[in-house]
Design a protein around this motif. Structure first.
Motif, mmCIF file in Angstrom:
data_model
loop_
_atom_site.group_PDB
_atom_site.id
_atom_site.type_symbol
_atom_site.label_atom_id
_atom_site.label_comp_id
_atom_site.label_asym_id
_atom_site.label_seq_id
_atom_site.Cartn_x
_atom_site.Cartn_y
_atom_site.Cartn_z
ATOM 1 N N SER A 10 0.816 -1.210 0.000
ATOM 2 C CA SER A 10 0.000 0.000 0.000
ATOM 3 C C SER A 10 0.853 1.266 0.000
ATOM 4 O O SER A 10 0.348 2.342 -0.318
ATOM 5 N N TYR A 68 -2.549 6.789 -0.371
ATOM 6 C CA TYR A 68 -3.583 7.210 0.574
ATOM 7 C C TYR A 68 -4.030 8.640 0.288
ATOM 8 O O TYR A 68 -5.223 8.957 0.420
ATOM 9 N N ALA A 97 -3.778 -0.203 -0.812
ATOM 10 C CA ALA A 97 -4.142 0.893 0.091
ATOM 11 C C ALA A 97 -5.643 0.901 0.358
ATOM 12 O O ALA A 97 -6.088 1.110 1.496
ATOM 13 N N ILE A 154 -7.471 0.342 4.095
ATOM 14 C CA ILE A 154 -8.509 1.239 4.618
ATOM 15 C C ILE A 154 -9.760 0.447 4.968
ATOM 16 O O ILE A 154 -10.364 0.648 6.042
ATOM 17 N N ILE A 163 -11.576 0.046 8.655
ATOM 18 C CA ILE A 163 -12.994 0.384 8.810
ATOM 19 C C ILE A 163 -13.743 -0.776 9.456
ATOM 20 O O ILE A 163 -14.523 -0.594 10.396
#
Length: 281
Positions: A26, A44, A252, A256, A260
């Motif tokens: 990432s 990001y 990436a 994320i 989450i």
């Protein structure tokens, strides 16, 4: 440890190592054909300004909301009915049957049933004078249709989890409520739901995490369309990785999504006090 070693090996090879590798990728620019190039936080930063990412998150949240609300409420109703009126293994098997069918098969069958021109559902609507609906082809209905298809497929599994929780509630609690003159609704609200809380917490964590990872139904029906209306986050990750060969950016996105889901699971576990039972009081 000897008996645990196969599972531990599988976890390290198929979960831990890919997670570490994905976290590293990432921070790189990687297209599978050359060595990864370190780019730091560029991926990001690009995600923050990526409108497709924000659209995919909105689409995913729409799917999760429909899937979780409908599935949980209907499964709770079915579980209560099974618990109160029948203990038949045959009926439990029928309820569980859709879950035993592969997701791809379920998606293809429903895709055919809901076809605009030849599908049995639209033929039935046409026969009773209702305008045909583009269930998978209309951006207004596509994600709702996919969510309901997956509700049908996973409903039996969720029902049996809740049914198992109902069986664990001591019968004498209900007898005491009956002696006190409590009605059906009062018993359900004051006894059944509170004592089901740890099971419902587990069910919600599993179903929410699973719903965020919706992929196969979309892949074999709409491929993210029409107009990105079903382009969920997992399908967007797949598209960036295997259609555009942008593995660094896709990694990436995956990182994320992982954070989450971890936050959502943690919040759910704490909000529902999943590790505690009212029976212990």
């Amino acid at each position: 440890m000897l008996f645990l070693s196969p599972a531990l090996l599988g976890f390290l090879v198929f979960f831990a190592w890919p997670a570490v590798r994905g976290l590293y990728l990432s921070f790189t620019d990687y297209n599978l054909l050359s060595e990864p190039t370190w780019v730091g936080l560029e991926n990001y930063a690009a995600i923050v300004d990526d409108p497709v990412f924000w659209n995919s998150m909105g689409v995913t949240l729409q799917y999760v909301a429909i899937n979780i609300v409908v599935q949980t409420l209907v499964a709770l109703l079915l579980a209560v009915l099974l618990h109160r009126f029948t203990r038949s293994m045959l009926i439990r098997g029928v309820v569980m049957l859709p879950y035993l069918i592969a997701n791809v098969v379920v998606a293809l069958v429903w895709y055919w049933l809901a076809d605009y021109n030849l599908g049995l559902i639209n033929s039935g609507l046409d026969a009773i004078g209702i305008t045909r609906i583009g269930f998978f082809g209309d951006e207004q209905y596509a994600m709702t249709t996919i969510a309901l298809v997956n509700v049908w497929r996973h409903l039996g599994y969720t029902t049996l989890l809740i049914f198992a929780g109902l069986q664990a509630i001591p019968h004498d609690v209900y007898e005491a409520a009956a002696v006190d003159g409590a009605g059906e609704w009062r018993v359900f609200r004051s006894i059944t739901l509170p004592l089901l809380r740890p099971v419902l917490a587990f069910v919600l964590v599993v179903t929410v995490v699973g719903s965020f990872q919706i992929f196969d139904t979309i892949a074999v029906t709409t491929q993210g369309g029409p107009v990105d209306s079903t382009n969920a986050i997992t399908y967007y990750i797949y598209d960036r990785a295997f259609a555009r060969f942008d593995f660094g950016y896709a990694s990436a996105l995956s990182v994320i999504l992982m954070f989450i889901l971890a936050v959502i699971a943690l919040v759910q576990m704490r909000a529902f006090r999943a590790g505690q039972s009212d029976l212990e009081r």
